[in-house]
Design a protein around this motif. Structure first.
Motif, PDB file in Angstrom:
ATOM      1  N   ASN A 190       0.724  -1.200   0.030  1.00  0.00           N
ATOM      2  CA  ASN A 190       0.043   0.129  -0.010  1.00  0.00           C
ATOM      3  C   ASN A 190       0.868   1.503  -0.070  1.00  0.00           C
ATOM      4  O   ASN A 190       0.561   2.361   0.780  1.00  0.00           O
ATOM      5  CB  ASN A 190      -0.756   0.018   1.339  1.00  0.00           C
ATOM      6  N   ARG A 191       2.000   1.398  -0.800  1.00  0.00           N
ATOM      7  CA  ARG A 191       2.891   2.489  -0.835  1.00  0.00           C
ATOM      8  C   ARG A 191       3.616   2.445  -2.253  1.00  0.00           C
ATOM      9  O   ARG A 191       4.041   1.374  -2.505  1.00  0.00           O
ATOM     10  CB  ARG A 191       3.873   2.319   0.387  1.00  0.00           C
ATOM     11  N   HIS A 244      -5.962   0.594  -7.019  1.00  0.00           N
ATOM     12  CA  HIS A 244      -5.068   0.880  -5.799  1.00  0.00           C
ATOM     13  C   HIS A 244      -5.022   2.494  -5.493  1.00  0.00           C
ATOM     14  O   HIS A 244      -4.446   2.642  -4.578  1.00  0.00           O
ATOM     15  CB  HIS A 244      -3.883   0.328  -6.229  1.00  0.00           C
ATOM     16  N   THR A 291      -3.212   3.332  -1.718  1.00  0.00           N
ATOM     17  CA  THR A 291      -1.654   3.315  -1.757  1.00  0.00           C
ATOM     18  C   THR A 291      -1.254   4.916  -1.465  1.00  0.00           C
ATOM     19  O   THR A 291      -1.446   5.835  -2.351  1.00  0.00           O
ATOM     20  CB  THR A 291      -1.468   3.034  -3.230  1.00  0.00           C
TER      21      THR A 291
END
Length: 337
Positions: free
Chosen positions: A229-230, A311, A315
């Motif tokens: 999530n990055r 996403h 994210t």
């Protein structure tokens, strides 16, 4: 890329990102005291190692980005428990974080550290080297050979300045300690009962990425090549290299436990999420170039892609999505023309 070219490229990028173009001439003369953290206590609270496989434990970071509040502890540290001692995968953003990790090792394992691996030269992954070199002076610190050279040749000092700025000085007291040994793709290490293997497929997240396979556990430390999530800054990213590296993982290490530098480990779903993001960005960049669209129009095209939409809301880093498209667009232009 030759060592000097790599150093100069990274220096320019760091100046642009963290100090501003107009400050470039002064970067080398900025005293660390100017950025000094207002507290006198740089103690990093203890973190309990979490067992994630037979031989691997995680010290999970506190947050996605460096702040004064988390003292720069925003990248995970992994500990591999072997019969020969502990192998450390990345050391954190400061000497204080490194000392916290050493306390955890002594309290939970009562073993010495026999080796350290740095996944790449971004400071949140190696600035804790100082603590380990002080406590375990004979333990080698392994990294990509170009990472070793770059950290020695000014990049290390500039990452230290960057982290001082980002944490309001919470990393004060940290010194640059570069890796001591370069590694090669497919290089195999044995530490007692555990085997580790280096994977290095060229530029992806950075020009000097390495990944560490813990062979016994069917696990792979991916550094920042995959995050949960990055997405990180894309200025050093090769999108074709990224996609190729992700495909190598998919083809050769299918079903492995993937341990990211940022976020929690996962398997196939974690890999798929990054494949969707990177393919979604680059394929739309290629389409934009082929259709003669502007970068802004290409960004709008990419944001409509189902892979990206899936996403975008979950994210961290997508607030700078335009930067990713711009870098991918430029690379697509060079590739196509």
């Amino acid at each position: 890329m030759q060592s000097n070219d790599l150093v100069n490229t990274v220096r320019r990028d760091l100046i642009k990102r963290f100090f501003g173009i107009t400050a470039a001439v002064a970067v080398g003369n900025v005293p660390l005291q100017v950025l000094a953290y207002q507290k006198d206590d740089f103690f990093v609270p203890d973190v309990t190692p979490i067992k994630i496989s037979d031989h691997i434990y995680a010290l999970y970071a506190r947050g996605a980005w460096p702040t004064a509040e988390n003292q720069g502890f925003f990248a995970n540290i992994y500990l591999v428990d072997t019969s020969a001692g502990i192998v450390v995968l990345d050391t954190g953003t400061s000497v204080h974080i490194g000392r916290m990790a050493i306390r955890a090792i002594k309290q939970h394992f009562n073993k010495s550290v026999v080796a350290i691996f740095n996944s790449h030269y971004h400071g949140d992954h190696w600035l804790g080297n100082q603590a380990f070199k002080e406590a375990f002076p004979n333990a080698p610190i392994y990294a990509h050979p170009e990472a070793k050279t770059a950290i020695q040749n000014a990049i290390g000092d500039e990452w230290l300045h960057q982290m001082m700025n980002a944490t309001s000085g919470a990393v004060k007291g940290t010194q640059v300690v570069a890796p001591t040994e370069g590694v090669e793709h497919n290089q195999l290490f044995e530490f007692g009962n555990v085997k580790l293997k280096v994977h290095s497929y060229g530029q992806a997240h950075s020009p000097v990425d390495i990944m560490i396979e813990i062979v016994n556990d069917k696990a792979l430390y991916v550094g920042d090549i995959i995050m949960e999530n990055r997405i990180g800054n894309p200025s050093e990213t090769s999108f074709k290299g990224y996609i190729s590296t992700l495909n190598e993982i998919d083809q050769n290490l299918k079903g492995y436990l993937l341990m990211p530098g940022h976020g929690k480990p996962g398997k196939t779903a974690l890999l798929k999420s990054y494949q969707e993001i990177m393919n979604g960005i680059y394929e739309n960049a290629v389409n934009g170039v082929e259709q003669g669209l502007s970068i802004s129009e290409t960004k709008d095209l990419a944001l409509k892609d189902p892979r990206i939409k899936k996403h975008a809301q979950t994210t961290a880093g997508f607030e700078e999505f335009g930067k990713f498209v711009s870098v991918a667009y430029t690379q697509a232009e060079l590739e196509l023309f």
